[in-house]
Design an enzyme around this catalytic site. Structure first.
Site, PDB file in Angstrom:
ATOM      1  CB  ILE A  33      -0.152   1.204   5.183  1.00  0.00           C
ATOM      2  CG1 ILE A  33       0.976   2.114   4.712  1.00  0.00           C
ATOM      3  CG2 ILE A  33       0.380  -0.145   5.611  1.00  0.00           C
ATOM      4  CD1 ILE A  33       2.029   2.395   5.782  1.00  0.00           C
ATOM      5  N   GLY A  34      -2.099   2.827   2.703  1.00  0.00           N
ATOM      6  CA  GLY A  34      -2.876   4.045   2.473  1.00  0.00           C
ATOM      7  C   GLY A  34      -2.886   4.386   1.011  1.00  0.00           C
ATOM      8  N   GLY A  52      -5.020   7.129  -2.059  1.00  0.00           N
ATOM      9  CA  GLY A  52      -6.002   8.176  -2.340  1.00  0.00           C
ATOM     10  C   GLY A  52      -5.697   8.800  -3.677  1.00  0.00           C
ATOM     11  N   GLY A  53      -6.313   9.943  -3.935  1.00  0.00           N
ATOM     12  CA  GLY A  53      -6.109  10.607  -5.209  1.00  0.00           C
ATOM     13  C   GLY A  53      -4.686  11.108  -5.389  1.00  0.00           C
ATOM     14  CB  VAL A  61       1.549   5.441   2.279  1.00  0.00           C
ATOM     15  CG1 VAL A  61       2.664   5.183   3.283  1.00  0.00           C
ATOM     16  CG2 VAL A  61       1.405   6.941   2.015  1.00  0.00           C
ATOM     17  CE  LYS A 103       2.773  11.701   0.279  1.00  0.00           C
ATOM     18  NZ  LYS A 103       2.600  12.915   1.111  1.00  0.00           N
ATOM     19  CG  ASP A 106      -3.947  19.129   4.355  1.00  0.00           C
ATOM     20  OD1 ASP A 106      -5.128  19.384   4.665  1.00  0.00           O
ATOM     21  OD2 ASP A 106      -3.615  18.149   3.666  1.00  0.00           O
TER      22      ASP A 106
END
Length: 492
Positions: free
Chosen positions: A21-22, A24-25, A29, A44, A143
């Site tokens: 569901i996700g 990136g670098g 997830v 995660k 963040d």
């Protein structure tokens, strides 16, 4: 053998992988199901960084989990556990069944629209609530951005990704310092001091919330130049650049335009370049937002009721015309010692002025004088809840219930406040028991019925939440909270 995640794979004899569901670098997830507790979770998994010292990535993940695990709040994604599989560690987290705020904002922008004002203000307030709770626990996110805010399918915002969060020194005065980590985070959402290389603090988080608030109200980033010739970080760093004040749409009613300008003033203050010009805390910003809805206090039970109501939504009493709030005067030294009830009355007036710490001290003094003063426990719990100190509120209200309230309305009020505290702490089943008992004691309480609707919404009981919201609107047709809740649930 390196860990691989694919649909159907089972980890730790408990978690069954569904889908990614996700990614990136940083890593990825995955959605999974927890067989033991029959619930969906998110896993995660951090990717190993090239050249990282052995064990460093694991330490990084465990550090994030430790910081995040203590943040149990309705508006924060909860961490449940850390598991190890095939030499890799994964964080087990709450699964949020809706899109990110970034996706919501992007979809509205594609249609040339902005979020409805009530939705924008509700999300802003909830984001501030999550930030305030984290700050109370000495955690600075560093963040915050729309991508790191997830919304449930019913529109409840939840802060996620505390991977670079900073744990504040309890002895720290939050003074900024130069740090190699000062520029950590998304440069499009960093505060000016972060761009200068200074360490991010609680005030830096507020600046990031200001950017998010501006996007919620206008659909535009405050530091994005319409020409597209300049980067957002350039304008954040430029001390001579000030974003335009958000302007309401002409389609809004006169009262909505007034509200919009007041919300815009909150966002503008959050975006002040200097820390001293921002709010002192997220809690202060929340109080300002709450004050935008005029209210009166019920003379019988002390509940806050919208200014235009003629009857108290909690105890049913007829409300008097609102009067100016008297400023409580200090008691002269020579005056006879105050009774517990006197202390409670003075604390009540201080609460109306939002002098919460002073009020809390008076309520505690009242309890020392009279350990059976249930009104002192109730008022103490109310004040602690408004300060976001829900664990303390739960303890105080539980003690008040133990001493045995002398009136049904007092027990109902204690249980209502404890239900609120427990809902904020995500103890929804316990909260529901309390609010249902409050409604047994005062069946016509719109306040408790609305709280039950909120708790049911948070538990995922959509039909029951809708039923409660509709009943609230039968009693109070313009109840803003119930109207908003029905909108979240897709209408009546």
């Amino acid at each position: 053998m390196a860990l691989t995640l694919v649909k159907g794979k089972e980890l730790d004899d408990r978690y069954v992988i569904h889908e990614s569901i996700g990614a990136g670098g940083y890593g990825s997830v995955w959605k999974a199901s927890d067989k033991q507790l029959s619930r969906d979770v998110a896993l995660k998994w951090l990717l190993k960084r090239p050249g990282a010292v052995p064990g460093d990535d694991t330490a990084r993940l465990l550090s994030e989990a430790r910081k995040h695990a203590g943040l149990v709040h309705t508006n924060i994604v909860q961490v449940y556990d850390v598991i190890e599989c095939e030499g890799e560690h994964l964080i087990v987290m709450e699964y949020v069944d809706g899109p990110s705020l970034n996706t919501i904002l992007r979809d509205f922008a594609k249609k040339g629209e902005v979020l409805p004002l009530d939705q924008a203000s509700s999300v802003l307030r909830d984001v501030l609530s999550g930030v305030a709770f984290a700050h109370d626990k000495k955690i600075v996110h560093r963040d915050l951005s729309p991508s790191n805010i997830l919304l449930t399918s019913t529109g409840i915002p939840k802060l996620g990704d505390f991977g670079i969060a900073r744990v504040l020194d309890p002895q720290s005065n939050l003074a900024p310092s130069s740090s190699v980590h000062g520029g950590t985070g998304n440069p499009n959402y960093m505060a000016p001091e972060q761009h200068r290389g200074e360490e991010a603090d609680a005030s830096s988080d507020l600046f990031m919330v200001g950017i998010i608030g501006y996007l919620l109200l206008t659909g535009r980033h405050p530091f994005a130049h319409p020409s597209g010739l300049f980067s957002i970080p350039d304008f954040i760093r430029d001390e001579n650049f000030t974003p335009d004040s958000p302007r309401p749409l002409a389609s809004l009613t006169a009262s909505q335009q007034r509200l919009f300008r007041e919300y815009a003033a909150v966002v503008t203050r959050l975006l002040n370049r200097e820390r001293a010009g921002r709010f002192a805390s997220a809690r202060e910003a929340i109080e300002v937002i709450e004050d935008l809805e005029p209210f009166q206090e019920c003379p019988q039970c002390g509940e806050r009721i919208p200014e235009h109501y003629r009857f108290c939504g909690f105890c049913g009493s007829t409300l008097e015309e609102r009067k100016d709030i008297p400023v409580p005067q200090p008691v002269p030294v020579h005056q006879a010692e105050e009774s517990a009830d006197d202390l409670v009355d003075r604390g009540y007036h201080l609460s109306r002025l939002r002098r919460w710490d002073d009020a809390i001290a008076l309520y505690r003094d009242a309890i020392k004088k009279d350990a059976r003063n249930d009104k002192a426990y109730r008022n103490l719990g109310f004040a602690l809840n408004r300060m976001g100190r829900c664990e303390e509120a739960d303890a105080a209200l539980s003690k008040g219930l133990e001493v045995g309230p002398d009136q049904p309305s007092h027990e109902a009020s204690l249980r209502h406040e404890r239900a609120y505290a427990r809902a904020e702490l995500k103890r929804y089943d316990e909260a529901l028991v309390d609010v249902q008992r409050a409604l047994e004691l005062i069946p016509y309480s719109t306040k408790s019925r609305y709280l039950r609707a909120r708790i049911r919404l948070l538990r995922g009981d959509r039909l029951d939440a809708k039923s409660d919201a509709i009943e609230v609107l039968r009693q109070v047709p313009d109840h803003l909270g119930a109207l908003r809740l029905l909108d979240q649930l897709g209408g009546a």
